[in-house]
Scaffold this active site. Structure first.
Site, PDB file in Angstrom:
ATOM      1  N   HIS A  71       0.894  -1.161   0.000  1.00 54.07           N
ATOM      2  CA  HIS A  71       0.000   0.000   0.000  1.00 54.07           C
ATOM      3  C   HIS A  71       0.934   1.213   0.000  1.00 54.07           C
ATOM      4  O   HIS A  71       1.430   1.624   1.051  1.00 54.07           O
ATOM      5  CB  HIS A  71      -0.886   0.026   1.237  1.00 54.07           C
ATOM      6  CG  HIS A  71      -1.748  -1.185   1.421  1.00 54.07           C
ATOM      7  ND1 HIS A  71      -2.806  -1.475   0.593  1.00 54.07           N
ATOM      8  CD2 HIS A  71      -1.722  -2.170   2.351  1.00 54.07           C
ATOM      9  CE1 HIS A  71      -3.394  -2.598   1.005  1.00 54.07           C
ATOM     10  NE2 HIS A  71      -2.748  -3.040   2.067  1.00 54.07           N
ATOM     11  N   ARG A  92      -5.553   1.994  12.074  1.00 51.56           N
ATOM     12  CA  ARG A  92      -6.297   2.176  10.830  1.00 51.56           C
ATOM     13  C   ARG A  92      -6.896   3.580  10.734  1.00 51.56           C
ATOM     14  O   ARG A  92      -6.924   4.179   9.655  1.00 51.56           O
ATOM     15  CB  ARG A  92      -7.410   1.123  10.716  1.00 51.56           C
ATOM     16  CG  ARG A  92      -8.062   1.080   9.347  1.00 51.56           C
ATOM     17  CD  ARG A  92      -9.106   0.000   9.250  1.00 51.56           C
ATOM     18  NE  ARG A  92     -10.295   0.326  10.034  1.00 51.56           N
ATOM     19  CZ  ARG A  92     -11.495  -0.234   9.843  1.00 51.56           C
ATOM     20  NH1 ARG A  92     -11.646  -1.150   8.909  1.00 51.56           N
ATOM     21  NH2 ARG A  92     -12.512   0.101  10.595  1.00 51.56           N
ATOM     22  N   HIS A 215     -10.874  -6.642  -1.072  1.00 52.82           N
ATOM     23  CA  HIS A 215     -10.182  -6.102   0.096  1.00 52.82           C
ATOM     24  C   HIS A 215     -10.214  -7.093   1.244  1.00 52.82           C
ATOM     25  O   HIS A 215      -9.180  -7.408   1.842  1.00 52.82           O
ATOM     26  CB  HIS A 215     -10.777  -4.772   0.554  1.00 52.82           C
ATOM     27  CG  HIS A 215     -10.076  -4.227   1.760  1.00 52.82           C
ATOM     28  ND1 HIS A 215     -10.430  -4.582   3.047  1.00 52.82           N
ATOM     29  CD2 HIS A 215      -9.006  -3.408   1.878  1.00 52.82           C
ATOM     30  CE1 HIS A 215      -9.612  -3.997   3.898  1.00 52.82           C
ATOM     31  NE2 HIS A 215      -8.743  -3.267   3.216  1.00 52.82           N
ATOM     32  N   ARG A 218     -14.818  -8.273   5.052  1.00 52.05           N
ATOM     33  CA  ARG A 218     -15.486  -7.103   5.638  1.00 52.05           C
ATOM     34  C   ARG A 218     -15.986  -6.157   4.556  1.00 52.05           C
ATOM     35  O   ARG A 218     -16.970  -5.449   4.740  1.00 52.05           O
ATOM     36  CB  ARG A 218     -14.532  -6.316   6.552  1.00 52.05           C
ATOM     37  CG  ARG A 218     -13.949  -7.068   7.706  1.00 52.05           C
ATOM     38  CD  ARG A 218     -13.254  -6.131   8.686  1.00 52.05           C
ATOM     39  NE  ARG A 218     -12.311  -5.214   8.074  1.00 52.05           N
ATOM     40  CZ  ARG A 218     -11.041  -5.503   7.802  1.00 52.05           C
ATOM     41  NH1 ARG A 218     -10.578  -6.719   8.096  1.00 52.05           N
ATOM     42  NH2 ARG A 218     -10.232  -4.618   7.258  1.00 52.05           N
ATOM     43  N   HIS A 242      -7.104  -9.763   1.388  1.00 48.08           N
ATOM     44  CA  HIS A 242      -6.718  -9.789   2.800  1.00 48.08           C
ATOM     45  C   HIS A 242      -7.520 -10.889   3.491  1.00 48.08           C
ATOM     46  O   HIS A 242      -8.750 -10.934   3.355  1.00 48.08           O
ATOM     47  CB  HIS A 242      -7.062  -8.462   3.490  1.00 48.08           C
ATOM     48  CG  HIS A 242      -6.178  -7.318   3.103  1.00 48.08           C
ATOM     49  ND1 HIS A 242      -6.685  -6.072   2.821  1.00 48.08           N
ATOM     50  CD2 HIS A 242      -4.839  -7.209   2.969  1.00 48.08           C
ATOM     51  CE1 HIS A 242      -5.689  -5.241   2.538  1.00 48.08           C
ATOM     52  NE2 HIS A 242      -4.555  -5.916   2.613  1.00 48.08           N
ATOM     53  N   HIS A 279      -1.645 -12.251   4.467  1.00 47.10           N
ATOM     54  CA  HIS A 279      -1.546 -12.408   5.921  1.00 47.10           C
ATOM     55  C   HIS A 279      -1.887 -13.836   6.358  1.00 47.10           C
ATOM     56  O   HIS A 279      -1.018 -14.578   6.756  1.00 47.10           O
ATOM     57  CB  HIS A 279      -2.398 -11.391   6.692  1.00 47.10           C
ATOM     58  CG  HIS A 279      -2.067  -9.972   6.393  1.00 47.10           C
ATOM     59  ND1 HIS A 279      -0.792  -9.468   6.583  1.00 47.10           N
ATOM     60  CD2 HIS A 279      -2.821  -8.944   5.915  1.00 47.10           C
ATOM     61  CE1 HIS A 279      -0.778  -8.189   6.229  1.00 47.10           C
ATOM     62  NE2 HIS A 279      -1.983  -7.854   5.809  1.00 47.10           N
ATOM     63  N   ASP A 330       3.794  -4.487   2.711  1.00 46.83           N
ATOM     64  CA  ASP A 330       2.495  -4.022   3.186  1.00 46.83           C
ATOM     65  C   ASP A 330       2.495  -2.537   3.544  1.00 46.83           C
ATOM     66  O   ASP A 330       2.454  -1.678   2.684  1.00 46.83           O
ATOM     67  CB  ASP A 330       2.062  -4.894   4.367  1.00 46.83           C
ATOM     68  CG  ASP A 330       0.600  -4.689   4.730  1.00 46.83           C
ATOM     69  OD1 ASP A 330      -0.067  -3.872   4.086  1.00 46.83           O
ATOM     70  OD2 ASP A 330       0.114  -5.345   5.662  1.00 46.83           O
TER      71      ASP A 330
END
Length: 452
Positions: A71, A92, A215, A218, A242, A279, A330
């Site tokens: 990112h 976050r 993503h 979620r 993710h 991850h 990351d």
């Protein structure tokens, strides 16, 4: 025709447990055309210096390294978010604050400097997990893919290859709460509109290709997962997601769907050899089985996972299940593929209180060929005939590496020990300096514009 002969003091060749001394590597037009280990006594014809025109590479030469999960805008957080308390979720919120300050021009400047920093570390290809799509409040730019174009241009300036993993991001929670605040910039409304926007974008330049990302469970409702996966599958494009980075994600998914995130992805056709789960820090035994049976890859990001207090994933158990492992930086708490690679072994030691889980050649494979494959560049990451002429040379005489056996670089070297980087046959880094980008100055200037 552009041809070069390189004479590596040591080179790490495919399927070798340790580096090979004195290797002649010949390249033509960005491809490796010959790899010749020389005899210990020197050139084949002692009466003629057949290597007079070869460019000597003192130290250890590796294949190009791949950063499979980036990112780019997170680089602006380095040194600003590490000293306080909290967890992933509080971090976050700080990350979202940076997104409010970015536009196509400022993102181009920041990503160019970040990708050039990667080049200095020996990274020749990056996978950008890209979800910062739109303007303030979610209003599209005149060019709906302006931010994507900025990243493609940034990689071209920095001299490395890019897989743009255009990310579908639609909801804030597993139970479908709407995006709010800074998250509005990420959303396309639904997966079909995401697909329409992505389909209208063609990366400019042979250095870039397009992939897709979900993503997380979620951020994409279960009934729309197959739309994203289908878009990637029809185009034979890489698909990343993710997965189980936080226990809270697992708990929420079970509460809403009665399944783990891995199980939910399996139900909707997301898993498979072209898919990489990023991850996978908190998988169940059943999850590991599903990932292994489907040949889904896992991208580990150890320096970020420890920085965000995510936990330590079961790397050896996943590898033993047949899951290809790759590496990413990351959030760019550091950009150092040697640190990421050795952390795979060292974190496993912390988790198990035993030593010796991954051989150095396995760490090299995760940092090179496996990462390139996860990004769709299957012809890179190996010093072999027919492969891309990506060569990364590491010093063996620095304060960190002096006296170290060449195979020991994974436990001793760092990004600062990279002296030369060749990408597709072109020298990009020489004597530890990027040839076209003033990396420290450009990072400082770009971050000053957007830092929290």
């Amino acid at each position: 025709m552009t041809s070069t002969r390189w004479l590596a003091e040591y080179a790490w060749l495919p399927e070798r447990a340790a580096p090979t001394p004195e290797v002649l590597i010949e390249t033509v037009n960005g491809r490796i055309t010959a790899v010749t280990p020389l005899s210990p006594g020197g050139p084949p014809d002692a009466g003629v210096d057949v290597l007079a025109d070869a460019v000597r590479l003192p130290g250890l030469t590796l294949p190009g390294l791949a950063n499979a999960h980036s990112h780019a805008f997170h680089r602006a957080l380095r040194g600003h978010t590490h000293g306080g308390r909290g967890d992933f979720w509080s971090w976050r919120d700080q990350m979202y604050a940076v997104t409010a300050r970015l536009n196509p021009d400022s993102y181009l400047a920041l990503a160019r400097a970040v990708y050039a920093e990667m080049a200095l570390a020996g990274i020749t290809c990056v996978g950008e997990f890209h979800y910062l799509h739109h303007g303030a409040g979610g209003t599209p730019y005149d060019d709906p893919n302006a931010m994507s174009a900025a990243l493609v241009e940034a990689a071209a300036h920095a001299g490395i290859r890019l897989t743009l993993l255009d990310t579908c991001y639609l909801t804030a929670t597993v139970d479908g709460q709407p995006l709010t605040g800074s998250q509005l910039r990420f959303g396309d409304g639904d997966a079909l509109r995401w697909a329409d926007r992505v389909s209208a974008f063609t990366p400019d330049g042979r250095h870039a290709r397009l992939g897709a990302a979900i993503h997380s469970v979620r951020a994409v409702p279960a009934e729309q997962l197959a739309t994203v996966a289908g878009w990637a599958h029809r185009r034979d494009a890489p698909l990343h997601v993710h997965l189980s980075e936080q226990p809270a994600e697992n708990d929420a998914c079970r509460a809403v769907h009665g399944r783990t995130p891995t199980g939910l992805l399996a139900d909707h056709g997301v898993l498979g050899p072209a898919t990489t789960a990023v991850h996978a820090t908190h998988p169940t035994s059943g999850d590991v089985g599903l990932l292994g049976e489907s040949r889904t890859g896992v991208c580990l990001c150890p320096t970020t996972e420890r920085d965000l207090a995510d936990g330590i994933g079961p790397a050896r158990r996943m590898a033993d299940a047949g899951i290809p492992l790759s590496l990413g930086s990351d959030s760019h708490a550091v950009i150092d593929p040697f640190e990421e690679a050795r952390a795979v072994e060292l974190d496993e030691r912390l988790r198990t209180r035993k030593r010796g889980h991954f051989a150095p050649a396995e760490l090299l494979h995760a940092a090179s060929a496996a990462g390139h494959a996860a990004l769709g560049w299957t012809d890179a990451g190996r010093i072999a005939v027919g492969g891309r002429a990506d060569l990364v040379t590491v010093r063996l005489d620095s304060v960190r590496t002096a006296g170290v056996a060449p195979a020991g670089v994974w436990f001793a070297a760092g990004a600062a020990d990279v002296t030369q980087v060749v990408v597709d046959g072109r020298v990009l880094v020489r004597d530890g300096h990027h040839l076209t980008v003033d990396v420290p100055q450009e990072l400082a200037d770009a971050i000053a514009e957007v830092a929290p």
